[in-house]
Design a protein around this motif. Sequence first.
Motif, PDB file in Angstrom:
ATOM      1  N   LEU A  17       0.844  -1.198   0.000  1.00 33.89           N
ATOM      2  CA  LEU A  17       0.000   0.000   0.000  1.00 33.89           C
ATOM      3  C   LEU A  17       0.877   1.245   0.000  1.00 33.89           C
ATOM      4  O   LEU A  17       1.882   1.305   0.710  1.00 33.89           O
ATOM      5  CB  LEU A  17      -0.907   0.031   1.235  1.00 33.89           C
ATOM      6  CG  LEU A  17      -1.950  -1.065   1.367  1.00 33.89           C
ATOM      7  CD1 LEU A  17      -2.707  -0.918   2.677  1.00 33.89           C
ATOM      8  CD2 LEU A  17      -2.914  -1.055   0.203  1.00 33.89           C
ATOM      9  N   GLU A  20      -0.622   7.113   0.632  1.00 28.34           N
ATOM     10  CA  GLU A  20      -1.984   7.637   0.451  1.00 28.34           C
ATOM     11  C   GLU A  20      -3.034   6.572   0.761  1.00 28.34           C
ATOM     12  O   GLU A  20      -4.060   6.857   1.360  1.00 28.34           O
ATOM     13  CB  GLU A  20      -2.175   8.157  -0.981  1.00 28.34           C
ATOM     14  CG  GLU A  20      -1.332   9.354  -1.323  1.00 28.34           C
ATOM     15  CD  GLU A  20       0.092   8.992  -1.730  1.00 28.34           C
ATOM     16  OE1 GLU A  20       0.365   7.813  -2.067  1.00 28.34           O
ATOM     17  OE2 GLU A  20       0.940   9.900  -1.692  1.00 28.34           O
ATOM     18  N   GLN A  21      -2.770   5.332   0.344  1.00 21.36           N
ATOM     19  CA  GLN A  21      -3.702   4.244   0.614  1.00 21.36           C
ATOM     20  C   GLN A  21      -3.745   3.926   2.110  1.00 21.36           C
ATOM     21  O   GLN A  21      -4.807   3.613   2.640  1.00 21.36           O
ATOM     22  CB  GLN A  21      -3.317   2.998  -0.179  1.00 21.36           C
ATOM     23  CG  GLN A  21      -3.569   3.134  -1.661  1.00 21.36           C
ATOM     24  CD  GLN A  21      -3.054   1.947  -2.435  1.00 21.36           C
ATOM     25  OE1 GLN A  21      -1.929   1.496  -2.207  1.00 21.36           O
ATOM     26  NE2 GLN A  21      -3.860   1.454  -3.355  1.00 21.36           N
ATOM     27  N   CYS A  24      -5.926   6.367   3.658  1.00 21.34           N
ATOM     28  CA  CYS A  24      -7.310   6.025   3.323  1.00 21.34           C
ATOM     29  C   CYS A  24      -7.818   4.902   4.220  1.00 21.34           C
ATOM     30  O   CYS A  24      -8.955   4.962   4.709  1.00 21.34           O
ATOM     31  CB  CYS A  24      -7.381   5.625   1.850  1.00 21.34           C
ATOM     32  SG  CYS A  24      -9.034   5.260   1.280  1.00 21.34           S
ATOM     33  N   LEU A  42      -9.768  -0.906  -2.062  1.00 20.70           N
ATOM     34  CA  LEU A  42      -8.362  -0.674  -2.407  1.00 20.70           C
ATOM     35  C   LEU A  42      -7.762  -1.801  -3.245  1.00 20.70           C
ATOM     36  O   LEU A  42      -6.565  -1.787  -3.532  1.00 20.70           O
ATOM     37  CB  LEU A  42      -7.542  -0.482  -1.132  1.00 20.70           C
ATOM     38  CG  LEU A  42      -7.927   0.739  -0.313  1.00 20.70           C
ATOM     39  CD1 LEU A  42      -7.127   0.792   0.969  1.00 20.70           C
ATOM     40  CD2 LEU A  42      -7.721   2.009  -1.122  1.00 20.70           C
ATOM     41  N   THR A  44      -7.081  -4.990  -2.553  1.00 19.40           N
ATOM     42  CA  THR A  44      -6.038  -5.717  -1.849  1.00 19.40           C
ATOM     43  C   THR A  44      -6.702  -6.782  -0.982  1.00 19.40           C
ATOM     44  O   THR A  44      -7.911  -6.976  -1.049  1.00 19.40           O
ATOM     45  CB  THR A  44      -5.162  -4.746  -1.012  1.00 19.40           C
ATOM     46  OG1 THR A  44      -4.038  -5.462  -0.525  1.00 19.40           O
ATOM     47  CG2 THR A  44      -5.917  -4.103   0.105  1.00 19.40           C
TER      48      THR A  44
END
Length: 63
Positions: A17, A20-21, A24, A42, A44
């Motif tokens: 990740l 930014e993720q 989030c 996302l 994932t």
Amino acid sequence: MRQDTRIPRRIGRPPSLSPEQIACVRTLVVQGHSVGSIARTLNTTRQTIIRTKKQYSNRPTSR
């Protein structure tokens, strides 16, 4: 002697990740979203979200 001017590189597996993720994930967790829905959003795995939650749970947010 000549100084080494190369940029240091991270050794090992790259993070799954981006920063930014991760931000989030933290925001969505606080808002009450489920681990599964965050993982789908996302693109994932649930385990990645659980690991990220655990790893960053004690750190203050950058606000």
